[in-house]
Design an enzyme around this catalytic site. Structure first.
Site, PDB file in Angstrom:
ATOM      1  N   SER A 139      -8.946 -18.030 -13.637  1.00 30.33           N
ATOM      2  CA  SER A 139      -9.764 -17.665 -12.535  1.00 30.33           C
ATOM      3  C   SER A 139     -11.178 -18.334 -12.504  1.00 30.33           C
ATOM      4  O   SER A 139     -11.867 -18.120 -11.497  1.00 30.33           O
ATOM      5  CB  SER A 139      -9.980 -15.937 -12.998  1.00 30.33           C
ATOM      6  OG  SER A 139     -10.381 -15.851 -14.253  1.00 30.33           O
ATOM      7  N   GLU A 159      -0.250  -7.111 -15.147  1.00 29.26           N
ATOM      8  CA  GLU A 159      -1.212  -7.271 -14.040  1.00 29.26           C
ATOM      9  C   GLU A 159      -0.565  -6.589 -12.786  1.00 29.26           C
ATOM     10  O   GLU A 159       0.390  -6.879 -12.545  1.00 29.26           O
ATOM     11  CB  GLU A 159      -1.501  -8.681 -13.891  1.00 29.26           C
ATOM     12  CG  GLU A 159      -2.714  -8.860 -12.497  1.00 29.26           C
ATOM     13  CD  GLU A 159      -3.340 -10.125 -12.344  1.00 29.26           C
ATOM     14  OE1 GLU A 159      -3.122 -10.924 -13.232  1.00 29.26           O
ATOM     15  OE2 GLU A 159      -4.045 -10.412 -11.288  1.00 29.26           O
TER      16      GLU A 159
END
Ligand code: KIV
Length: 280
Positions: free
Chosen positions: A48, A185
């Site tokens: 990320s 997730e």
């Protein structure tokens, strides 16, 4: 908070004792210093970072060299937390031997304590190979952004019965392949609860409800430093974007209006030398 370093055995013990595990991302030295000092158990050098600090649209373009540079900066700062380096897209999929070589670079050059790979069954051969090479591996199922952006987009997973079963089976297979923990997730809370009960290894949730063994957030989301994509599950604990913008604007104004630097921020010399200098 304890000063004892966190490693895979610590996490097993925490799960056994029902103590929640905390994990945050960090991509550079100053942030890692603060996160480690705050007593966060796991620091993920997430891909990320490709979006939050390198400015890519997605995590797809992130390279091994970029991940290594961020990992090195983080491990230089950390004393207690366990540092996990995210293996970037196409650094582990092609063949297990390449996955082992790249995981090895994170440990040997980056000084990470473990690596993370995304997806379930397609990643099993590489998870087994990296674990066999002696490197701890964290799994990641549910929404897996590296491939999701190429397919259905960043959407909640596991709402249908078949999809939920596939995610559960993937998590169980990752545990069997030797993963020491699994990120869940963007899946329904009840599915995360079932997976967490079924597995002996810890689950770390992000958008997976309160029943996981631990929780992770992307630090730029938590601090309010990244607003290009804000998923429902992130919680903003600070508005650093505003704090930084205000500080930068004040600096600009003070320079333009000749209020900075003032006497307090300027070096002086004794009066005699000053006079001599001015005479020049
Ligand atoms: O790259 C990342 O930050 C991640 C977290 C969302 C778990 O994989």
């Amino acid at each position: 908070m304890t000063s004892q370093t966190v490693r895979t055995v610590t996490l097993q013990e925490m799960k056994r004792k029902g103590r929640k595990i905390t994990m945050l991302t960090a991509y550079d030295y100053p942030m890692a210093l603060l996160v480690d000092r705050a007593g966060i158990d796991l620091i993920l050098v997430g891909d990320s970072g490709g979006m939050t600090v390198l400015g890519y649209e997605t995590t797809i373009p992130v390279t091994m060299d970029e991940m290594l540079m961020m990992t090195k900066a983080v491990t230089r700062a950390v004393k207690r937390s366990m540092v996990i380096a995210d293996m970037p897209f196409m650094s582990y999929e092609a063949e297990p031997a390449e996955a082992v070589r790249n995981a090895g670079r994170f440990v040997k050059e980056g000084l990470a304590h473990a690596v993370k790979v995304e997806r379930g069954w397609p990643s099993l051969p590489c998870v087994r190979a990296i674990v066999d090479a002696g490197i701890p591996v964290m799994g990641h199922v549910g929404l897996t952004p590296q491939t999701a952006v190429l397919q259905e987009g960043l959407k909640v997973q596991g709402r249908g019965r078949d999809d939920a079963r596939r995610i559960l089976e993937d998590a169980m297979a990752l545990e069997k392949a030797g993963a020491f923990a699994i990120v869940l997730e963007a899946i329904p809370g009840v599915l995360a609860r079932v997976i967490t009960k079924r597995l002996t290894i810890p689950t770390i949730g992000i958008g997976a409800g309160p029943d996981c063994d631990g929780q992770v957030l992307v630090i730029h989301d938590l601090l309010g430093l990244f607003d290009r994509f804000v998923p429902k599950f992130t919680k903003q604990y600070a508005d650093l974007a505003k704090v930084i913008s205000d500080a930068v604007s004040r600096f600009r104004e003070e320079v333009i209006e000749c209020r900075f630097p003032d006497a307090a921020h300027t070096y002086s010399i004794d009066q005699e030398t000053e006079r001599a200098l001015l005479d020049l």
